[in-house]
Design a protein around this motif. Structure first.
Motif, PDB file in Angstrom:
ATOM      1  N   ARG A 130       0.811  -1.040  -0.187  1.00 42.94           N
ATOM      2  CA  ARG A 130       0.101  -0.021  -0.027  1.00 42.94           C
ATOM      3  C   ARG A 130       0.811   1.304   0.062  1.00 42.94           C
ATOM      4  NH1 ARG A 130      -4.750  -2.643   3.820  1.00 42.94           N
ATOM      5  NH2 ARG A 130      -5.602  -3.838   2.393  1.00 42.94           N
ATOM      6  N   PHE A 131       2.097   1.209  -0.395  1.00 42.44           N
ATOM      7  CA  PHE A 131       2.999   2.405  -0.757  1.00 42.44           C
ATOM      8  C   PHE A 131       2.984   2.540  -2.218  1.00 42.44           C
ATOM      9  CE2 PHE A 131       7.049   4.059  -2.361  1.00 42.44           C
ATOM     10  CZ  PHE A 131       7.054   5.374  -1.384  1.00 42.44           C
ATOM     11  N   VAL A 385      -9.826   2.236 -12.107  1.00 35.81           N
ATOM     12  CA  VAL A 385     -10.491   3.244 -12.836  1.00 35.81           C
ATOM     13  C   VAL A 385     -12.048   3.076 -12.832  1.00 35.81           C
ATOM     14  CG1 VAL A 385     -11.256   4.187 -15.051  1.00 35.81           C
ATOM     15  CG2 VAL A 385      -8.793   3.988 -14.425  1.00 35.81           C
ATOM     16  N   GLU A 386     -12.454   1.761 -13.005  1.00 34.06           N
ATOM     17  CA  GLU A 386     -14.041   1.615 -12.934  1.00 34.06           C
ATOM     18  C   GLU A 386     -14.320   1.703 -11.648  1.00 34.06           C
ATOM     19  OE1 GLU A 386     -15.750   0.980 -15.606  1.00 34.06           O
ATOM     20  OE2 GLU A 386     -14.050   1.303 -16.801  1.00 34.06           O
ATOM     21  N   GLU A 387     -13.541   1.434 -10.702  1.00 34.83           N
ATOM     22  CA  GLU A 387     -14.219   1.521  -9.273  1.00 34.83           C
ATOM     23  C   GLU A 387     -14.334   3.174  -8.707  1.00 34.83           C
ATOM     24  OE1 GLU A 387     -15.122  -0.549  -6.463  1.00 34.83           O
ATOM     25  OE2 GLU A 387     -15.254  -1.945  -8.469  1.00 34.83           O
ATOM     26  N   ILE A 388     -13.316   3.699  -9.467  1.00 36.02           N
ATOM     27  CA  ILE A 388     -13.469   5.537  -9.261  1.00 36.02           C
ATOM     28  C   ILE A 388     -14.846   5.931  -9.755  1.00 36.02           C
ATOM     29  CG2 ILE A 388     -12.556   7.615  -9.817  1.00 36.02           C
ATOM     30  CD1 ILE A 388      -9.674   6.275  -9.331  1.00 36.02           C
ATOM     31  N   GLU A 470      -7.636  -6.211  -3.709  1.00 35.43           N
ATOM     32  CA  GLU A 470      -8.001  -5.661  -2.171  1.00 35.43           C
ATOM     33  C   GLU A 470      -7.188  -4.421  -1.971  1.00 35.43           C
ATOM     34  OE1 GLU A 470      -8.495 -10.203  -2.404  1.00 35.43           O
ATOM     35  OE2 GLU A 470      -7.147  -8.605  -3.218  1.00 35.43           O
ATOM     36  N   ASP A 471      -6.110  -4.152  -2.482  1.00 32.01           N
ATOM     37  CA  ASP A 471      -5.241  -3.063  -2.098  1.00 32.01           C
ATOM     38  C   ASP A 471      -6.075  -1.747  -2.983  1.00 32.01           C
ATOM     39  OD1 ASP A 471      -3.311  -4.470  -0.536  1.00 32.01           O
ATOM     40  OD2 ASP A 471      -2.408  -5.087  -2.255  1.00 32.01           O
ATOM     41  N   MET A 472      -6.257  -2.080  -4.131  1.00 30.33           N
ATOM     42  CA  MET A 472      -7.220  -1.270  -4.830  1.00 30.33           C
ATOM     43  C   MET A 472      -8.361  -0.728  -4.112  1.00 30.33           C
ATOM     44  SD  MET A 472      -5.245  -0.515  -7.668  1.00 30.33           S
ATOM     45  CE  MET A 472      -3.943  -0.633  -6.252  1.00 30.33           C
ATOM     46  N   ASP A 473      -9.108  -1.410  -3.570  1.00 27.35           N
ATOM     47  CA  ASP A 473     -10.143  -1.288  -2.963  1.00 27.35           C
ATOM     48  C   ASP A 473      -9.989  -0.280  -1.529  1.00 27.35           C
ATOM     49  OD1 ASP A 473     -11.894  -2.537  -4.806  1.00 27.35           O
ATOM     50  OD2 ASP A 473     -11.811  -4.450  -3.558  1.00 27.35           O
ATOM     51  N   GLU A 478      -9.858   3.953   2.104  1.00 25.12           N
ATOM     52  CA  GLU A 478      -8.959   4.531   3.220  1.00 25.12           C
ATOM     53  C   GLU A 478      -9.009   5.983   2.817  1.00 25.12           C
ATOM     54  OE1 GLU A 478      -6.440   4.632   6.736  1.00 25.12           O
ATOM     55  OE2 GLU A 478      -8.234   3.446   5.907  1.00 25.12           O
ATOM     56  N   ILE A 479      -9.026   6.544   1.605  1.00 27.81           N
ATOM     57  CA  ILE A 479      -9.119   8.267   1.208  1.00 27.81           C
ATOM     58  C   ILE A 479     -10.588   8.660   1.434  1.00 27.81           C
ATOM     59  CG2 ILE A 479      -9.360   9.611  -0.544  1.00 27.81           C
ATOM     60  CD1 ILE A 479      -7.362   8.184  -1.807  1.00 27.81           C
ATOM     61  N   ASP A 480     -11.529   7.917   1.458  1.00 27.36           N
ATOM     62  CA  ASP A 480     -13.044   8.110   1.746  1.00 27.36           C
ATOM     63  C   ASP A 480     -12.971   8.476   3.445  1.00 27.36           C
ATOM     64  OD1 ASP A 480     -15.577   9.055   1.268  1.00 27.36           O
ATOM     65  OD2 ASP A 480     -16.168   7.032   2.097  1.00 27.36           O
TER      66      ASP A 480
END
Length: 486
Positions: A130-131, A385-388, A470-473, A478-480
């Motif tokens: 997650r870096f 991209v699709e998740e965003i 899972e790291d993309m999710d 985490e940003i939210d």
């Protein structure tokens, strides 16, 4: 400890101290000094020359313990998502936590190992899944093992006599890369990074245009001009400054909405430069710009370069440009093929065997394995991209061309606001604030920046093979979580 005794040494006429073993005041891996032989001790300028100055067994023990620490605290924890990405401390506080002072006397190995632990603890874990802060590729076990090997052997690849294996490895890797490009022949060397490579390209282009510069310098040269994308890496300006070309003689060619150099604008600037009396000599295109990941239209740019006689490619130019013919290194009457003494085509003398790391990974994974890594990184990028697009509060700057995903996080307080000057002014503050929170929490690291009139946004580049869906999710979650109260 008793005072040293001073017998005469036959043939030398000077007293030589007979040193007794020092008392143990720390652990068994503390420093030890060798005891010179009573009959053969030699003293020169007050220094006992017999034996090494350190105990090999003691040094070996320290290396063994340090390697164990690296394995346990760095390698084995590298992919553990439960570990923190960083343990943030402000500079003045970190100075207090670390023992940075260098003293007159050496310290015990126990103390040194504790320092090693502190270094690991307070360093950013760039191998963490997650870096995502910059263009790091995560942990590659084969490259790491290769790096351990080269650090232990400490080679420098300037002549075959001191670095036979690593010169052949570099040759093999370059040959294969040249084949992939589609050239029948070519030349190259591995450099410390892209910035140095850009400087090489600029200097080689100038040497091709005016080879006298190597011996006569800048005196009498016309004003030279080079062209590069407005989205180029900042090292182009640094290289122009370092080489004496001047940053004012770097012409930045306008790009389209996706960050690609516009060929028509390039040709227009070349003609304009000639009308102003300057001498165009180089075009630097980009395949994968730093921020947006854009690819310049290379075929069209190459056609323009050919029409105007600007730098493209010249065989054997590296050695012609950089050769200094140092007689103490590059003797031409050696007993082997001196074409393998490649150090004379580098601006460096000592050069690390960086190709060995890549070669070891390539040998381990094969070409298909490397291709799979690239394909997976691009697939993860498409997934993100699709998740965003699905998630409220996230907005893409543009559809990505490569693995660079640029996006804004819009907190709830701004989601109903009209996109005017006040909106963008407030949004500009969001990414830095979230970055501060994620670093102090240690959960994530992600880069942000403003860019060409656009306010601060996040930039995610997927490279590491350790990264999972899972790291993309987690990235978006985490940003939210960190920004929802803004």
């Amino acid at each position: 400890m008793s005072s040293p005794q001073w017998p005469e040494t036959p043939g030398h006429g000077e007293p030589v101290p007979q040193l007794e073993p020092k008392a143990r005041v720390h652990s068994d891996i503390d420093r030890q000094e060798m005891v010179p032989n009573k009959k053969s001790a030699v003293l020169v300028d007050g220094v006992v020359l017999n034996g090494p100055t350190t105990n090999a067994k003691t040094g070996e023990k320290f290396v063994e313990e340090a390697c164990k620490l690296i394995m346990e605290e760095v390698v084995l924890k590298a992919t553990d998502i439960n570990e923190k990405v960083c343990e943030w401390q402000p500079p003045e506080q970190l100075k207090k936590l670390l023992d940075l002072e260098v003293r007159d006397t050496g310290e015990s190995h126990d103390r040194l190992l504790k320092l090693c632990q502190d270094v690991i603890r307070f360093s950013v874990k760039t191998n963490h899944p997650r870096f995502f802060n910059q263009l790091y590729a995560g942990l590659d076990y084969y490259s790491l093992a290769a790096r351990f090997m080269t650090e232990a052997l400490n080679p420098s690849i300037y002549t075959y006599e001191v670095s036979p294996v690593f010169l052949l490895v570099e040759e093999a890797v370059l040959k294969k890369m040249i084949e992939f490009i589609g050239w029948k022949e070519g030349d190259g060397i591995f450099n410390p990074g892209g910035s140095v490579s850009n400087m090489y390209a600029m200097n080689l282009a100038r040497y091709k245009y005016c080879p006298d510069i190597k011996e006569k310098g800048l005196f009498g040269l016309p004003r030279l001009t080079l062209f590069t994308s407005a989205e180029c890496h900042y090292s182009m300006k640094k290289a122009a400054s370092f080489l004496g070309i001047g940053t004012q003689n770097v012409c930045f060619v306008e790009t389209d909405g996706r960050g690609k150099m516009i060929p028509e604008e390039l040709e227009k600037q070349i003609w304009q430069a000639r009308e102003e009396g300057t001498m165009p000599f180089l075009v630097c295109a980009t395949s994968g710009t730093t921020v947006l990941g854009a690819f310049d239209p290379l075929d069209e740019i190459a056609d323009i370069c050919e029409r105007h006689g600007l730098w493209l490619h010249v065989d054997d130019l590296l050695k012609k440009c950089y050769s200094a013919k140092a007689s103490y290194l590059f003797q031409q009457d050696k007993f082997y093929d001196v074409s393998y003494d490649t150090g004379d085509k580098s601006i460096q003398c000592s050069r690390r065997p960086d190709a060995f790391k890549f070669w070891m990974t390539w040998k381990a994974l094969g070409t298909l394995g490397l291709e799979e890594r690239v394909n997976r990184a691009l697939a993860l990028s498409r997934y993100l991209v699709e998740e965003i697009k699905k998630r409220e509060g996230f907005k893409l700057l543009m559809e990505p061309e490569y693995a660079n995903i640029c996006f804004w996080y819009i907190p709830p307080s701004l989601r109903e606001m009209e996109e005017g000057p006040e909106f963008w002014e407030k949004l500009h503050l969001v990414a830095p604030a979230i970055k501060e929170r994620m670093m102090k929490k240690g959960s994530l690291m992600l880069g942000y920046q403003p860019h060409r009139g656009k306010v601060n946004f996040f930039r995610q580049v997927v490279i590491s093979p350790q990264v999972r869906r899972e790291d993309m999710d987690f990235l978006l979650d985490e940003i939210d979580l960190l920004g929802r109260d803004m």
